[in-house]
Write a protein that holds these residues in place. Structure first.
Motif: not given
Length: 615
Positions: A403-407
């Motif tokens: 999720s952090a990478i996607t954000g």
């Protein structure tokens, strides 16, 4: 009409002069003969009278001479001398030596003399001589000649007048009718007949006149037919033909020149050819060389700039000598299509080269392109998928979450860049596919489809099209549908027809950006109908339109009006190829600057005898 020359004479005058001469000769001979007869008769009568007077005088003077009665003798001689026509009496003695009485008129020299003896009892007692004057004879003869002369002159005048009238009736009038007939024929009236010439002597002339009129009429008709044929042949030539004199003034031209110049030949006669065709100003030297050198001058490719188009003409100047006058014939052929064809042949050769290269380069381009697109898709999946075990394991190993990478990727727009890479790759793949359309064909069977359905589905696809660079959004364009109420089924490859319609819609949408900037709402009007055995789709836009030069070249491969890097010039050429070559239809465009453009697709509604093949 009077026809006079310096030495001409009329028949009536010659005839009258001849008649007068003949009459003069006849009258002169007649008068001479009559005068000779009259003279002979007068002489005979005068001689008889002289003998009679002599006999009477012999008897009258016998006794006075015998009795020597001189007084009585004088009275007797005076009586006879005073009588007419006695002009001389000479009385001598018997031997004729002594004159007894002599009486003579001294003015009379032309006399008839008679002599005799005076006898008494058988014995000569005297001699007597008498002379009778011819004066009265001469007077009668002169009067006779005068009367004959006057009568002859009157007769000649009367005969000349009568002859003149008769000549006018029987000779001059027929000749005047013949001359009138000749004048009428000269004026072109070949129907004129010599109906008033009835004299038998003129019948051969009348017959030959009618034969001549018929022959002239046939010859003139033949000349007219030949002239009309030459004029029709002259006008049938689909080139400008202009005849000029040695000063460059127009002497004649054909119908094509009428159309190009916008005026008739009568209006242009006498004008200099550059005044009527200003774009030939630079070709005056060419005409001068042809006139001076007597040889053909040519310019096979001469550029003419029009108001909104560029055209090419071929010029040939041939010297011409007619009726002793020098001139030239200028022939101007429109070779614009030939030049365009030459350019098309060059483009075709380029396309053949491109097609050959495309066939060999297809795998070389498509393979790395497919790898790029696939890798872009893999990168996007590995950065965004939270369910893929490999992604989760790698993220945990680095101490971060998916999720952090996607954000992060979303905030930095990396996913948008990846999508942009994929879209650019897709466009590159379509460009390669269009190039390959010219070098390969696929055997697709044509299936009957309703044009209304094809257009509606294409409009749905187009509704998702927008272009930030071209500043258009298809959803903001008004669509006006004018469909045939019944099905319009045509055998076609639906995908390819949609490709054609999309190309037309996209080009129209890009062109109508200018109309939107001018305050006009962009609008497409799409009409679907049947025309006999053809299904017709018309797509009309309200964009800026195009000029004649652009309109003629719009379907040429690689021809584009867009800036470099924006368009390839293959969209409409591929569309043309699909409609004409693959489906046996037609694709036309009608456009005028400032009035939009209308593309018309016509597809046969009957299935071709052989299945067509599509790119």
């Amino acid at each position: 009409m009077n026809h006079k020359t310096g030495h001409s004479t009329s028949i009536s005058r010659n005839f009258s002069v001849s008649l007068v001469l003949v009459l003069v000769v006849v009258i002169a001979v007649t008068v001479a003969a009559h005068c000779l007869v009259f003279s002979h008769n007068e002489k005979t009568a005068l001689g008889r009278k002289a003998e009679e007077i002599l006999a009477n005088l012999q008897k009258s003077v016998e006794l006075p001479i015998w009795n020597f009665d001189r007084e009585a003798l004088e009275k007797i001689c005076d009586a006879y001398f005073l009588s007419d026509p006695v002009s001389e009496i000479v009385l001598t003695e018997g031997r004729g030596q002594d004159v007894i009485i002599q009486k003579k008129d001294p003015d009379e020299t032309d006399t008839i003399v008679r002599e005799g003896e005076v006898l008494h009892n058988g014995e000569t007692i005297a001699r007597i001589k008498i002379g009778l004057t011819r004066r009265h004879y001469r007077q009668r003869l002169e009067n006779l000649i005068l009367s004959y002369g006057v009568s002859g002159i009157l007769l000649i005048v009367i005969l000349v007048l009568i002859t003149g009238v008769l000549l006018r009736i029987f000779l001059k009038k027929p000749f005047e009718d013949v001359i009138l007939g000749i004048d009428r024929i000269a004026a072109g009236d070949f129907s004129h007949k010599l109906t008033r010439v009835r004299q038998a002597e003129f019948h051969p002339i009348v017959a030959r006149f009618e034969n001549m009129a018929k022959a002239l009429q046939e010859r003139e008709q033949s000349l007219k037919d030949a002239k009309n044929y030459i004029v029709d042949l002259f006008n049938a030539i689909d080139a400008i033909l202009v005849g000029v004199d040695d000063q460059g003034r127009i002497t004649h031209w054909n119908r094509r020149a009428d159309q190009v110049a916008g005026k008739s030949m009568v209006e242009a006669l006498g004008e200099h050819f550059t005044a009527v065709f200003p774009w030939l100003e630079d070709r005056q030297e060419m005409v001068a060389r042809a006139l001076a050198g007597g040889s053909l001058e040519k310019d096979l490719k001469f550029q003419v700039q029009g108001d909104d188009s560029l055209s090419y003409v071929s010029i040939a100047v041939a010297p011409l000598t007619a009726q002793g006058k020098q001139g030239a014939v200028i022939r101007i052929d429109d070779v614009t299509e030939r030049v365009r064809l030459e350019e098309m042949m060059i483009q075709t050769e380029k396309m053949l080269s491109v097609g050959g290269l495309a066939a060999g380069m297809a795998h070389e381009i498509n393979n790395p392109l497919a790898g790029m697109l696939q890798n872009a898709q893999v990168i996007e999946n590995r950065l965004s998928s939270e369910t893929m075990p490999a992604n989760l394991k790698a993220a945990q190993g680095q101490g971060i979450t998916i999720s952090a990478i996607t954000g992060y990727m979303t905030d930095r727009g990396i996913f948008a860049l990846l999508r942009s890479i994929r879209e650019a790759g897709g466009r590159a793949a379509r460009i390669v596919e269009n190039m390959l359309s010219f070098s390969r064909k696929s055997n697709s069977t044509l299936l009957v489809s309703d044009l209304r359905t094809i257009v509606d589905e294409t409009l749905e696809l187009a509704a998702n099209d927008y272009d930030l660079k071209q500043r258009y959004d298809f959803r903001q364009i008004e669509i006006r549908r004018q469909y045939c109420p019944v099905e319009v089924g045509v055998p076609c490859d639906t995908t390819k027809i949609q490709q054609v319609i999309l190309n037309i819609l996209k080009n129209g949408a890009q062109a109508m950006v200018e109309s939107r900037d001018a305050g006009m709402k962009p609008c497409f009007t799409i009409c679907i109908q049947k025309e006999q055995d053809m299904g017709v789709v018309q797509i009309q836009d309200n964009g800026p339109g195009m000029g004649e030069l652009v309109r003629k070249r719009i379907f040429e491969p690689f021809f584009t009006t867009k800036p470099i890097g924006i368009g390839t010039g293959l969209g409409l050429s591929v569309s043309y190829f699909i409609i004409v070559e693959n489906h046996g239809g037609t694709l036309d465009v009608d456009s005028t600057l400032g009035r939009g453009a209308r593309f018309t697709i016509r597809l046969p509604m009957n299935k071709p005898a052989k299945d067509s093949v599509c790119c």
